[in-house]
Design an enzyme around this catalytic site. Sequence first.
Site, short mmCIF file in Angstrom:
data_model
loop_
_atom_site.label_atom_id
_atom_site.label_comp_id
_atom_site.label_asym_id
_atom_site.label_seq_id
_atom_site.Cartn_x
_atom_site.Cartn_y
_atom_site.Cartn_z
N MET A 241 -21.79 5.43 -2.85
CA MET A 241 -20.86 5.62 -1.75
C MET A 241 -20.86 4.41 -0.80
SD MET A 241 -20.65 8.62 1.13
CE MET A 241 -20.12 9.97 0.11
N ARG B 64 13.78 8.25 -11.19
CA ARG B 64 13.14 8.78 -9.98
C ARG B 64 14.26 9.05 -8.98
NH1 ARG B 64 8.20 4.78 -8.49
NH2 ARG B 64 10.04 3.74 -7.65
N LYS C 91 5.58 -1.04 2.92
CA LYS C 91 5.24 0.39 2.83
C LYS C 91 3.72 0.55 2.69
CE LYS C 91 6.16 0.34 -2.14
NZ LYS C 91 7.15 0.70 -3.17
N TYR D 112 -27.94 5.27 -9.37
CA TYR D 112 -27.74 6.64 -9.88
C TYR D 112 -27.51 6.65 -11.39
CZ TYR D 112 -27.17 8.38 -5.10
OH TYR D 112 -27.37 8.73 -3.80
C1 PLP Z 1 7.52 -0.62 -3.63
C2 PLP Z 1 8.91 -1.04 -3.92
C3 PLP Z 1 9.21 -2.39 -4.14
C4 PLP Z 1 8.15 -3.45 -4.21
O1 PLP Z 1 7.52 -3.39 -5.46
P1 PLP Z 1 6.41 -4.48 -5.90
O2 PLP Z 1 6.13 -4.13 -7.31
O3 PLP Z 1 5.24 -4.23 -5.02
O4 PLP Z 1 6.99 -5.80 -5.69
C5 PLP Z 1 10.54 -2.73 -4.31
N1 PLP Z 1 11.52 -1.79 -4.30
C6 PLP Z 1 11.25 -0.49 -4.11
C7 PLP Z 1 12.37 0.50 -4.11
C8 PLP Z 1 9.95 -0.06 -3.92
O5 PLP Z 1 9.70 1.23 -3.73
#
Ligand code: PLP
Length: 365
Positions: free
Chosen positions: A304, A130, A35, A256
Amino acid sequence: MPRPILATVHTAALRHNLARARTAAPDARVWAVVKADAYGHGIERAFEGLRGADGFALLDLTEAARVRALDWRGPILLLEGCFELRDLELCSRLALWHTVHCDEQINMLAAHKTQVPHRVFLKMNSGMNRLGFTPERYRAAWTRLNALPQVEEISLMTHFSDADGPKGVAVQLQAFEAVTQDLPGERTFSNSAATLRHGAALEGQSDWIRPGIAVYGSAPDYPEKSAADWDLLPAMTLSSKIIATQNLVAGDTVGYGSSFTADGPLRIGVVACGYADGYPRHCTTGTPVLVNGVRTRMVGRVSMDMITVDLTPVPDAGMGSEVTLWGRSSTGTVLSIDEIAGSAGTVGYELMCALAARVPAVVAD
Ligand SMILES: *Cc1c(COP(=O)(O)O)cnc(C)c1O
């Protein structure tokens, strides 16, 4: 010449880290979680290192289409499932497996016209609050799904809130098992932290693990454990070069807000990397950085497009010298992204994902 900043994605490190996850859960198949564009590494760039996974897990449908475009024929799982009815058409067309976490998603499935029934992952909210059905409502959701002609196979899923900390996974695992023990179907629970820290406790119960951050070479439980403690290698190096040097005398300030004052003669290097590249502005004087593979410190504020570094430990460094912001220098020295994240009060996840689009990226071993 382009500005010298560069992100390098390391195929061999991704392979190594994936193998590390397998060792921690030898009986399970592995979803490589890709993701957020493979945690900022780029799905296409990370693919070669991750193609040994059993499946890819992500949550954006356009990212799923990109994985299929790489000719990946194996499983792809949508971790948040579908957002609207027509997403299910894409699931049918691209053979995506999808999470079902709420009644609305079951309604969508019931309304979906498909020749090929889907494989779904029914998610339990076992305490994270969640996504998912509460333990009380989980079996009713399972029964409803099981009656749908659109559904071929139901797998069982939950997600741990505290796999990286002292609370652990026991309470949530117990809640899950109490409700699901006599239900058929494959199980998946573990993110990186659960895989690495609780692999033994979960052995034999889990059919699929879902490691993300560990695959990219960052420790899920830093600073308690480091990436090196877990034998993980950085999958991304952010490097740049020194584009100027300055010789300071006592009382001179840098950058800065004049936040750093030299207390004696000091040679500093100006590095082509700033917060517009994704280097966190919250880092302050003392944040580690490698120059020609030698560890030194940042001084002053992050601007930046530039940072400034103390050249005391590397007297022969100058214009054009290699600077490693995180990852592996060409001498082989490693600076974990977790250390930089720690200096900025955040986690490696955020820095990887925040790599800016203006930073060119390449794939290497
Ligand atoms: C992002 C995610 C993972 C992976 O989590 P990590 O902490 O990066 O290993 C696993 N399961 C679900 C549902 C996630 O959203």
